[in-house]
Design a protein around this motif. Sequence first.
Motif, mmCIF file in Angstrom:
data_model
loop_
_atom_site.group_PDB
_atom_site.id
_atom_site.type_symbol
_atom_site.label_atom_id
_atom_site.label_comp_id
_atom_site.label_asym_id
_atom_site.label_seq_id
_atom_site.Cartn_x
_atom_site.Cartn_y
_atom_site.Cartn_z
ATOM 1 N N UNK A 164 0.835 -1.194 0.000
ATOM 2 C CA UNK A 164 0.000 0.000 0.000
ATOM 3 C C UNK A 164 0.871 1.246 0.000
ATOM 4 N N UNK A 165 0.462 2.194 -0.786
ATOM 5 C CA UNK A 165 1.211 3.437 -0.898
ATOM 6 C C UNK A 165 0.615 4.435 0.077
ATOM 7 N N UNK A 166 1.064 4.345 1.329
ATOM 8 C CA UNK A 166 0.481 5.183 2.382
ATOM 9 C C UNK A 166 1.239 6.494 2.530
ATOM 10 N N UNK A 167 2.385 6.624 1.873
ATOM 11 C CA UNK A 167 3.178 7.841 2.028
ATOM 12 C C UNK A 167 2.736 8.958 1.097
ATOM 13 N N UNK A 223 12.861 9.105 6.686
ATOM 14 C CA UNK A 223 12.287 9.068 8.029
ATOM 15 C C UNK A 223 13.357 8.939 9.106
ATOM 16 N N UNK A 224 14.577 8.542 8.717
ATOM 17 C CA UNK A 224 15.664 8.425 9.690
ATOM 18 C C UNK A 224 16.417 9.750 9.770
ATOM 19 N N UNK A 225 16.689 10.173 10.981
ATOM 20 C CA UNK A 225 17.316 11.485 11.193
ATOM 21 C C UNK A 225 18.750 11.522 10.681
ATOM 22 N N UNK A 226 19.433 10.368 10.666
ATOM 23 C CA UNK A 226 20.842 10.359 10.269
ATOM 24 C C UNK A 226 21.025 10.385 8.755
ATOM 25 N N UNK A 227 19.956 10.182 8.008
ATOM 26 C CA UNK A 227 20.102 10.086 6.556
ATOM 27 C C UNK A 227 20.570 11.400 5.953
ATOM 28 N N UNK A 228 19.928 12.501 6.329
ATOM 29 C CA UNK A 228 20.235 13.791 5.730
ATOM 30 C C UNK A 228 21.678 14.202 6.011
ATOM 31 N N UNK A 255 21.055 3.850 -6.408
ATOM 32 C CA UNK A 255 20.473 4.355 -5.163
ATOM 33 C C UNK A 255 18.959 4.282 -5.254
ATOM 34 N N UNK A 256 18.329 4.094 -4.090
ATOM 35 C CA UNK A 256 16.883 4.012 -4.051
ATOM 36 C C UNK A 256 16.332 4.525 -2.744
ATOM 37 N N UNK A 257 15.154 5.064 -2.840
ATOM 38 C CA UNK A 257 14.411 5.537 -1.670
ATOM 39 C C UNK A 257 13.411 4.457 -1.298
ATOM 40 N N UNK A 258 13.421 4.004 -0.032
ATOM 41 C CA UNK A 258 12.576 2.877 0.378
ATOM 42 C C UNK A 258 11.092 3.214 0.281
ATOM 43 N N UNK A 259 10.777 4.484 0.054
ATOM 44 C CA UNK A 259 9.368 4.804 -0.168
ATOM 45 C C UNK A 259 8.896 4.350 -1.548
ATOM 46 N N UNK A 276 21.291 4.946 6.846
ATOM 47 C CA UNK A 276 21.459 4.561 5.437
ATOM 48 C C UNK A 276 22.141 3.204 5.305
ATOM 49 N N UNK A 277 21.820 2.502 4.220
ATOM 50 C CA UNK A 277 22.288 1.129 4.028
ATOM 51 C C UNK A 277 23.051 1.052 2.710
ATOM 52 N N UNK A 278 24.210 0.372 2.748
ATOM 53 C CA UNK A 278 25.021 0.196 1.549
ATOM 54 C C UNK A 278 25.400 -1.267 1.427
ATOM 55 N N UNK A 279 25.268 -1.810 0.220
ATOM 56 C CA UNK A 279 25.669 -3.194 -0.064
ATOM 57 C C UNK A 279 26.544 -3.191 -1.304
ATOM 58 N N UNK A 280 27.670 -3.911 -1.225
ATOM 59 C CA UNK A 280 28.572 -4.048 -2.367
ATOM 60 C C UNK A 280 28.384 -5.446 -2.951
ATOM 61 N N UNK A 281 27.989 -5.495 -4.218
ATOM 62 C CA UNK A 281 27.656 -6.746 -4.907
ATOM 63 C C UNK A 281 28.622 -6.933 -6.065
#
Length: 508
Positions: A164-167, A223-228, A255-259, A276-281
Amino acid sequence: MASPEIEIAQLSEEQQQALQQFISVTDLEPATAVPILQRSHWNVPIAIAKFFDGESVDSVAEDLAAQNVPPPRVARQENLQDSFLSGSSASSRSGPQNDDAPRIVPQPDNQIATRPNFIIGLIFAPFSLAYRLISLAFGFISYFLPFLPRTFRPNLTAGTTRQANISGRRALKPRDAAARLKREIEEEYGGNTVPFYEGGYAQALDIAKNDLKFLLVLLTSPEHDDTSSWIREALLSGEVQSFISNPANEIILWAGDVRDSEAYQVSSALKCSKFPFTALIAHTPQQSTTSMSVLTRLTGPMPATTYIAKLQTAITTHSEQLRTVRETRNAQNFERNLRQEQDSAYERSLAQDRERARLKKEAKAQAAAEEKRAKDAAEAAANLIEKRNQWRQWRARNVIPEPSADLPDVVRIALKLPEAARIIRRFPSNSGIEELYAFTECYEILHHGSLDNTAVKPDGYEHKFDFRLVSTLPRVVYDPSDVGTIAERIGKSGNLIVETILDEDDDE
């Protein structure tokens, strides 16, 4: 078991959209893609999982796919003791094991749940409320009466079919969502030289796999304060931008926004727990069934130097393996190109041999045609000469005999032949000009006495005289087809010259 061939025109619109989406991801031919989609009940995620991971897919997921219900996400339940035991058992295994990099396929456009118009929602609100109350009542009854048919039971997985797109954030396609995130970062944080990949996660994963590069997946949540602060101080710092932009590191940044729907699916598949989350593939064919593995995960905010150091460590550790794979692939490509060049050279040589054989055959056929043409021309010329001689024998037999000089109606004609011979002969005054030509033509036969009394006129032959009779002063040419007698045209006597008519080839 081979499935019957199905024309694309016979598929429904939703099936055609599913087929196009499946082909865009797997690059298969329609004849090969349709059976896989049929076995997956036209559910694209299950079909893609079958293509990359094999046909061993959960039967429950296939049953739900047959009802157009996506398979529910299994909740992970564990306690602290289980986590500790599982972690210790995993660490006891020989060698480091990387997690498989998930392949996320965007949800089709026809399955994206969009928020209806406010006025339409207000109109249908009573019906929606009544439907929910009735469904709740039937669910309560079916709980105590399990023998009811499945139709009257509530669908417990209905809530997991769509996100559901509640945002209030508008759902976009992966390429448009990536461009929107890049634009939002530039508008909020100013100048940006980070080379974001403007496309979907699946496309970025395929490029990293095919080009043997590192895929850096960055997931953010406003929504996370540390992101900005992390984006401003770490991601957009000069060190990180230079590190990611350096061609030697061979990094593709997605890069992607979880929204957004795709980024939310990627975060769930990568087991993201903190932003923020980072994955190296990267490509790891020896350690992963999908040949793409997660080398490292970086969660939470951290200084730019620490962020770069951890990424550099993972890249340096895996670069040698990628170099080996790249050299193997280059050797295979070289061998394949060499075989192609050899095949092309063989085809060119074969084509040249065929061309030489064709030219030789054409030359032989042309020579045979010329020989036949010459033979036919010789036969035609011999036949013409034979008919000409036959005509001369027939015409010599029919030449009017020379009348006596005592007769009154006699014309005396002197003929000068080309061989300097001069002939004087009498003709009846009522004879035509053609009689003069016939006598001249048959003179040798009549003079030498080689007349054939049995000769007949040849069929289909029209004789043409190869000379003309001409008077000198004044010069008059007498044609065998002229109308009138000898007496009328020439008079009682006349001197005529026999001129040979030469063909154009003889003149040349």
